[in-house]
Scaffold this motif. Sequence first.
Motif, PDB file in Angstrom:
ATOM      1  N   LYS A  40      18.955   8.838   6.161  1.00 21.14           N
ATOM      2  CA  LYS A  40      19.494   7.477   6.078  1.00 21.14           C
ATOM      3  C   LYS A  40      18.487   6.490   5.494  1.00 21.14           C
ATOM      4  O   LYS A  40      17.279   6.662   5.641  1.00 21.14           O
ATOM      5  CB  LYS A  40      19.912   7.009   7.470  1.00 21.14           C
ATOM      6  CG  LYS A  40      21.185   7.685   7.939  1.00 21.14           C
ATOM      7  CD  LYS A  40      21.666   7.084   9.232  1.00 21.14           C
ATOM      8  CE  LYS A  40      22.936   7.817   9.682  1.00 21.14           C
ATOM      9  NZ  LYS A  40      23.228   7.549  11.106  1.00 21.14           N
ATOM     10  N   THR A  41      19.013   5.461   4.874  1.00 23.35           N
ATOM     11  CA  THR A  41      18.175   4.381   4.384  1.00 23.35           C
ATOM     12  C   THR A  41      18.292   3.201   5.340  1.00 23.35           C
ATOM     13  O   THR A  41      19.380   2.662   5.551  1.00 23.35           O
ATOM     14  CB  THR A  41      18.593   3.955   2.963  1.00 23.35           C
ATOM     15  OG1 THR A  41      18.374   5.068   2.091  1.00 23.35           O
ATOM     16  CG2 THR A  41      17.783   2.772   2.488  1.00 23.35           C
ATOM     17  N   ILE A  42      17.153   2.866   5.935  1.00 27.79           N
ATOM     18  CA  ILE A  42      17.101   1.806   6.947  1.00 27.79           C
ATOM     19  C   ILE A  42      16.354   0.610   6.372  1.00 27.79           C
ATOM     20  O   ILE A  42      15.262   0.757   5.840  1.00 27.79           O
ATOM     21  CB  ILE A  42      16.360   2.310   8.208  1.00 27.79           C
ATOM     22  CG1 ILE A  42      17.103   3.512   8.812  1.00 27.79           C
ATOM     23  CG2 ILE A  42      16.168   1.195   9.220  1.00 27.79           C
ATOM     24  CD1 ILE A  42      16.309   4.253   9.880  1.00 27.79           C
ATOM     25  N   VAL A  43      16.953  -0.557   6.471  1.00 28.45           N
ATOM     26  CA  VAL A  43      16.281  -1.783   6.032  1.00 28.45           C
ATOM     27  C   VAL A  43      16.169  -2.699   7.243  1.00 28.45           C
ATOM     28  O   VAL A  43      17.139  -2.887   7.963  1.00 28.45           O
ATOM     29  CB  VAL A  43      17.100  -2.508   4.936  1.00 28.45           C
ATOM     30  CG1 VAL A  43      16.464  -3.843   4.581  1.00 28.45           C
ATOM     31  CG2 VAL A  43      17.231  -1.627   3.698  1.00 28.45           C
ATOM     32  N   PHE A  44      14.962  -3.220   7.472  1.00 30.44           N
ATOM     33  CA  PHE A  44      14.885  -4.211   8.546  1.00 30.44           C
ATOM     34  C   PHE A  44      14.130  -5.454   8.106  1.00 30.44           C
ATOM     35  O   PHE A  44      13.373  -5.418   7.131  1.00 30.44           O
ATOM     36  CB  PHE A  44      14.312  -3.612   9.837  1.00 30.44           C
ATOM     37  CG  PHE A  44      12.843  -3.284   9.824  1.00 30.44           C
ATOM     38  CD1 PHE A  44      11.899  -4.222  10.210  1.00 30.44           C
ATOM     39  CD2 PHE A  44      12.400  -2.020   9.451  1.00 30.44           C
ATOM     40  CE1 PHE A  44      10.541  -3.911  10.212  1.00 30.44           C
ATOM     41  CE2 PHE A  44      11.045  -1.707   9.455  1.00 30.44           C
ATOM     42  CZ  PHE A  44      10.118  -2.654   9.836  1.00 30.44           C
ATOM     43  N   GLY A  45      14.380  -6.529   8.809  1.00 31.37           N
ATOM     44  CA  GLY A  45      13.724  -7.799   8.501  1.00 31.37           C
ATOM     45  C   GLY A  45      12.443  -7.931   9.304  1.00 31.37           C
ATOM     46  O   GLY A  45      12.483  -7.886  10.531  1.00 31.37           O
ATOM     47  N   LEU A  46      11.318  -8.049   8.614  1.00 31.51           N
ATOM     48  CA  LEU A  46      10.050  -8.327   9.305  1.00 31.51           C
ATOM     49  C   LEU A  46       9.818  -9.819   9.110  1.00 31.51           C
ATOM     50  O   LEU A  46       9.267 -10.258   8.110  1.00 31.51           O
ATOM     51  CB  LEU A  46       8.909  -7.501   8.711  1.00 31.51           C
ATOM     52  CG  LEU A  46       7.611  -7.594   9.512  1.00 31.51           C
ATOM     53  CD1 LEU A  46       7.764  -6.908  10.863  1.00 31.51           C
ATOM     54  CD2 LEU A  46       6.452  -6.980   8.755  1.00 31.51           C
ATOM     55  N   THR A  47      10.252 -10.578  10.112  1.00 31.94           N
ATOM     56  CA  THR A  47      10.361 -12.023   9.913  1.00 31.94           C
ATOM     57  C   THR A  47       9.032 -12.749   9.884  1.00 31.94           C
ATOM     58  O   THR A  47       8.937 -13.813   9.303  1.00 31.94           O
ATOM     59  CB  THR A  47      11.214 -12.652  11.022  1.00 31.94           C
ATOM     60  OG1 THR A  47      10.634 -12.270  12.284  1.00 31.94           O
ATOM     61  CG2 THR A  47      12.627 -12.152  10.965  1.00 31.94           C
ATOM     62  N   GLY A  48       7.995 -12.160  10.518  1.00 32.48           N
ATOM     63  CA  GLY A  48       6.753 -12.921  10.538  1.00 32.48           C
ATOM     64  C   GLY A  48       5.586 -12.182  11.138  1.00 32.48           C
ATOM     65  O   GLY A  48       5.710 -11.057  11.633  1.00 32.48           O
ATOM     66  N   THR A  49       4.449 -12.869  11.136  1.00 32.08           N
ATOM     67  CA  THR A  49       3.208 -12.290  11.636  1.00 32.08           C
ATOM     68  C   THR A  49       2.905 -12.798  13.048  1.00 32.08           C
ATOM     69  O   THR A  49       3.383 -13.855  13.460  1.00 32.08           O
ATOM     70  CB  THR A  49       2.037 -12.681  10.721  1.00 32.08           C
ATOM     71  OG1 THR A  49       2.044 -14.102  10.578  1.00 32.08           O
ATOM     72  CG2 THR A  49       2.171 -12.037   9.362  1.00 32.08           C
ATOM     73  N   GLY A  50       2.058 -12.046  13.759  1.00 34.27           N
ATOM     74  CA  GLY A  50       1.761 -12.373  15.151  1.00 34.27           C
ATOM     75  C   GLY A  50       0.410 -13.014  15.374  1.00 34.27           C
ATOM     76  O   GLY A  50      -0.122 -12.964  16.481  1.00 34.27           O
TER      77      GLY A  50
END
Lengths: 457, 457
Positions: B410-420
């Motif tokens: 499967k092709t999974i796309v996720f949002g990495l919204t920001g840094t910690g």
Amino acid sequence: MQKEIPYKIYLEESELPTHWHNLRAFMKNKPAPLLNSQTLKPMTKEELSEVFCEELVKQELDDTTPYIEIPQEIRDFYKMYRPAPLVRAYCLEKVLDTPAKIYYKFEGNNTSGSHKLNSAIAQAYYAKQQGLKGVTTETGAGQWGTALSMACSYFGLDCRVYMVKCSYEQKPFRREVMRTYGANVTPSPSTTTNVGRKILEEFPGTSGSLGCAISEAVEAATSMDGYRYVLGSVFNQVLLHQSVIGLETKTALDKYGVTPDIIIGCAGGGSNLGGLISPFMGEKLQGKANYRFIAVEPASCPTLTRGKYVYDYCDTGRVCPLSKMYTLGSGFIPSASHAGGLRYHGMTSTLSELYHQGLMEARSVEQTAVFEAAQYFARIEGILPAPESSHAIRVAIDEALKCKETGEEKTIVFGLTGTGYFDMMSYQKFNDGIMTDYIPTEDDLAKGFAGLPKINL
Amino acid sequence: MQKEIPYKIYLEESELPTHWHNLRAFMKNKPAPLLNSQTLKPMTKEELSEVFCEELVKQELDDTTPYIEIPQEIRDFYKMYRPAPLVRAYCLEKVLDTPAKIYYKFEGNNTSGSHKLNSAIAQAYYAKQQGLKGVTTETGAGQWGTALSMACSYFGLDCRVYMVKCSYEQKPFRREVMRTYGANVTPSPSTTTNVGRKILEEFPGTSGSLGCAISEAVEAATSMDGYRYVLGSVFNQVLLHQSVIGLETKTALDKYGVTPDIIIGCAGGGSNLGGLISPFMGEKLQGKANYRFIAVEPASCPTLTRGKYVYDYCDTGRVCPLSKMYTLGSGFIPSASHAGGLRYHGMTSTLSELYHQGLMEARSVEQTAVFEAAQYFARIEGILPAPESSHAIRVAIDEALKCKETGEEKTIVFGLTGTGYFDMMSYQKFNDGIMTDYIPTEDDLAKGFAGLPKINL
């Protein structure tokens, strides 16, 4: 005809450097060799290998090979956070109302927050290749320590960091970033080493310095099996790795037919500046081009502008070899300024030699003027810069304003080495209007010079 | 044939979106309108304009125009930090040993540290166009407040931020970033507003919530001449602006002939997830493609997974209109978790309606599991993620591990919204092994639901 220049130039993966640029190979007058502080003879490969990884020693001593191939595994790691963008500062130009064209190479788009990762990953790679258990190092502002923690975590190496005490206290969250990457962090000077205990005895309550922390890290590495010492600046190998900054910058500028007039970088030990100017200086040395280079240092630690060009110890504890460089004396402990990464008494021998030959200029700036530039830049270009990087911003703005007066359309390139997210305590002092400037007196300098080794007499 | 996919896909400036994608225009069953909490009638343009900027009210109410042009000045600002890279997580895939292909859209490469800047600059632009003096807002984790401070500084607007007290205390340096950009920051609940004083009286010692801070910011805006309230999530206008995330992601994937199977995003108010899925959901609604969408929320604030789909107040102080959404009740004050940006009792009406229609899935995760994923990701992919973003990482890893079991590519796309970088106090708790999980009991939820407005009966 020149192509329209975007706000940010990102190279394709296929355009990334495959080889580092070894600036020393292009110099007729080579930097002076490291000397054994006991015998006063040039350090041999064998002697250096007790402290450093073997492949890195080879790179340290190689002043003839112009290009050195970057191993594929390092290039793969580079791809995770590189290319770094070359940014055209359209907004800054507009607000300054200057005919100058301003570019900056932004190295802060990675978790270490700076260019330091470029060399950290290379050094961790060679340590792993050699089958070591781990490495030790020092860190000032914390950017190098963070970078090394990331690199060691990637290759499964143990990482022990001696962090200059004033940074350790000013930046508690830096320590947590390093811990998140599995590193062991000790404030320096510490009681965990002989040299640390000695320094604490002599200067109780000292806030430490890069020079102290280097001594401790070297002692720790040489007293444990399967460990070597790695370092974030000053040495030739680091400048070599950092040449990716300059190579990417040059490829990007060439692609758009742009030739810089002035190249500006902040200078502590010299890793960023050396890397940024490397391919450009190579051309200048070959008579192919004529660029101006400006090293910017803090007025509180004015190595090039007020130091002496002599042999000196690289570290306060004098466990390292002697290097010929511009120095304030290894006993000079700079005031607790907010640019921890620039609080080093010396300057890498390559840049020292180039400066000595008149091929590079140097300028010192005071920290309130630097933070003014930092805040100004943050508001206009959006990026909150590290105090270290802001030294270069200060002089880039000054040069752009000169162009405004003279009407010259100069092209200015500067290195924006990192972000200031872990420097907010310093920004707070600036925001509250309670930041002060420190400039060493002639007496302060004389004390530092008094400790120079006798070889110079 | 598929082109070889680089580690990071950066679009050219010429490929950046020129129009926002208005997801509502593609929905047959539109999200329910906002209601005036007094009259219980749909909010009119005039009523909304007392609180919000005029052009933003137009966008808020427009559920028919499929694409809305991005003004040139906003596109110019976007160029300073966009395109955000779409990263192929080659290293993560390798370490997980999964046949899944994992991509993430990284929105943290700007000083606000997150995607929030995409909407902040738009809202500041329209406020400036309207000739306002300034704007007020709330901030939870601090990312929205920082983004708005940057945007206001760019356009010369006064910026007043009410910051949820627990974040204000956990993140002192966030305040300094905002101050560096010239903003005025007040911990909420505060004594500077009627609603703040009332909440403090009712719940002395409360650590605050987004709902409280919204109430204070709205009161502040409506009680000063030349001010309007702007907000970082929940409202339609914000989802509209955030569609640049999804549009860039889709252009990048299309360029390389990649079709995602699963798209994952963390969900607090819904701004990031709504923006990320916008053009993909648009296709799904038109029957052109069939993607799976997963909203990930904290188990401590399980809006979609345990909430009710009813009309509720957007804010704790009940000064805002009523919105039909999944909600835990505007009186629900979530425990002081480390993902401040996800501590909101409701979910934007568009995503609520899509979830209600079964077009989207939701999952809740506990914070220690989230920080495990965060640390794992940091060490492998190099980026230290925000706690909020790490909710999406957790589920992306879980889905990739399922593929490992089933052998599906499967092709999974996720949002990495920001840094910690401003969440190190939370990481410290995790590093020290003293982080705990909070899951509301049925009683806790019942208390929240008891405060729902009577219109739902």
